[in-house]
Enzyme design. Structure first.
Site, PDB file in Angstrom:
ATOM      1  N   ASP A  82      62.315  67.792  32.969  1.00  0.00           N
ATOM      2  CA  ASP A  82      60.959  68.869  33.996  1.00  0.00           C
ATOM      3  C   ASP A  82      59.932  68.767  33.094  1.00  0.00           C
ATOM      4  OD1 ASP A  82      59.781  69.376  36.497  1.00  0.00           O
ATOM      5  OD2 ASP A  82      61.217  71.727  36.501  1.00  0.00           O
ATOM      6  N   HIS A 210      56.364  69.624  43.734  1.00  0.00           N
ATOM      7  CA  HIS A 210      56.657  70.481  42.939  1.00  0.00           C
ATOM      8  C   HIS A 210      56.348  72.149  43.691  1.00  0.00           C
ATOM      9  CE1 HIS A 210      57.443  68.602  38.086  1.00  0.00           C
ATOM     10  NE2 HIS A 210      56.864  68.133  39.102  1.00  0.00           N
TER      11      HIS A 210
END
Ligand code: G3H
Ligand code: 13P
Ligand code: ZN
Length: 307
Positions: A82, A210
């Site tokens: 990530d 996100h």
């Protein structure tokens, strides 16, 4: 079974559903994610930030995921980096056994972001690893924001089209008004769904949201009931998550919800029994809370029973 991110997300893209990409920083979080996937019969993406990798050790992170994916061989699972900030960080993840990486060069000018992403795509695709990139900046948009201010912050659909064509990135995170953490919106929650649809139409690849934590009321209440403070917190409403899936989001990044749900339970145990120091008494309810939240999220996103 450990698979590439693409294998999971191409199916989601074709069938228009979302797959949760859940962050983990330890075994408790990770095993709860697997247990939820097992219960909901859902594919999963488990993701570690650079900070989480530093905390766990990259070999431990990969080792835990490998062992759990052997324990649950019927669950398709991708291990994702990530917000990788550099080529080197992405390469280290690929070399260690990650099956998906994000190169986040979104703070750089467009051309630089494109060049850096292209470099990572070449390296990762060579090893059969999928790649995510980001366009625009992750931040909430106010009601009174001007069109030019909005254009400066959010994804530009035409740029997204060119970016995907030139980099051959596997999935893209377009900034449409979400942000990380527990304080996403100052006023009413607002996301640019029109922009999202335009990006989907022009790129036709899996898209990533996100900052997708919802902070459900019962999770906030649970944290507050222990004397915790979440003043001003606001997550992405459930209807917005559903609308995002309709608009083409397939990977739904969730970390904050898990953190709050887990820590609320830890705080409860600490408040209820100040003589308690058995770690398992704190972590077992924490794990249960994460598992419950994830099963609910899988049902909402449509990934349940997609194995
Ligand atoms: O992108 C944000 C994730 O919640 C990871 O956060 O860098 O604190 O591990 P972190
Ligand atoms: P949240 O802070 O909304 O959980 O977002 C997490 C995220 O986007 C990780 O990349
Ligand atoms: Zn993120």
């Amino acid at each position: 079974m450990l698979v590439t991110g693409n294998e999971i997300l191409q199916k989601a893209h074709k069938e228009y559903y979302g797959v949760g990409a859940f962050n983990f920083v330890n075994y408790e979080m990770l095993s709860s994610i697997f247990e939820a996937a097992n219960e909901a019969n859902s594919p999963i993406i488990v993701q570690a930030s650079e900070g989480a990798i530093k905390y766990m050790g990259i070999d431990i992170a990969v080792g835990m995921v490998k062992i759990l994916s052997q324990k649950y061989p019927h669950i398709p699972v991708a291990l994702h980096l990530d917000h990788g900030t550099t080529f080197e960080s992405c390469k280290a993840a690929v070399d260690a056994g990650f099956t998906s990486v994000m190169i986040d060069a979104s703070h750089h000018p467009f051309e630089e972001n494109l060049e850096e992403t292209l470099r990572v795509v070449k390296m990762a695709h060579d090893k059969g690893v999928s790649v995510e990139a980001e366009l625009g900046r992750l931040m909430g948009i106010e009601d009174n924001i001007s069109v030019s201010e909005k254009d400066a912050v959010l994804v530009n659909p035409k740029e997204a089209e060119q970016f995907v064509k030139e980099t051959k990135v596997d999935y893209l995170a377009p900034a449409i008004g979400t942000s990380h953490g527990a304080f996403k919106f100052k006023g009413e929650p607002k996301l640019d769904f029109e922009r999202l649809q335009e990006v989907k139409k022009l790129t036709n690849i899996p898209l990533v949201l996100h900052g997708a934590s919802a902070i459900p009321d019962y999770v906030r209440d649970s944290f507050l009931s222990t004397g915790g403070d979440l003043k001003g917190s606001k997550g992405v409403p459930f209807e917005f998550l559903k609308e995002s899936i309709k608009g083409g989001i397939n990977k739904v990044n969730t970390d904050t919800d898990l953190r709050i749900a887990f820590i609320a339970e830890v705080r409860k145990v600490a408040n209820n029994d100040n003589t308690q120091f058995d770690l398992r008494k704190f972590f077992t309810p924490g794990k249960e809370a994460i598992k419950r939240l994830i099963v609910e999220r899988m049902n909402l996103l449509g990934s349940s029973n997609k194995i």
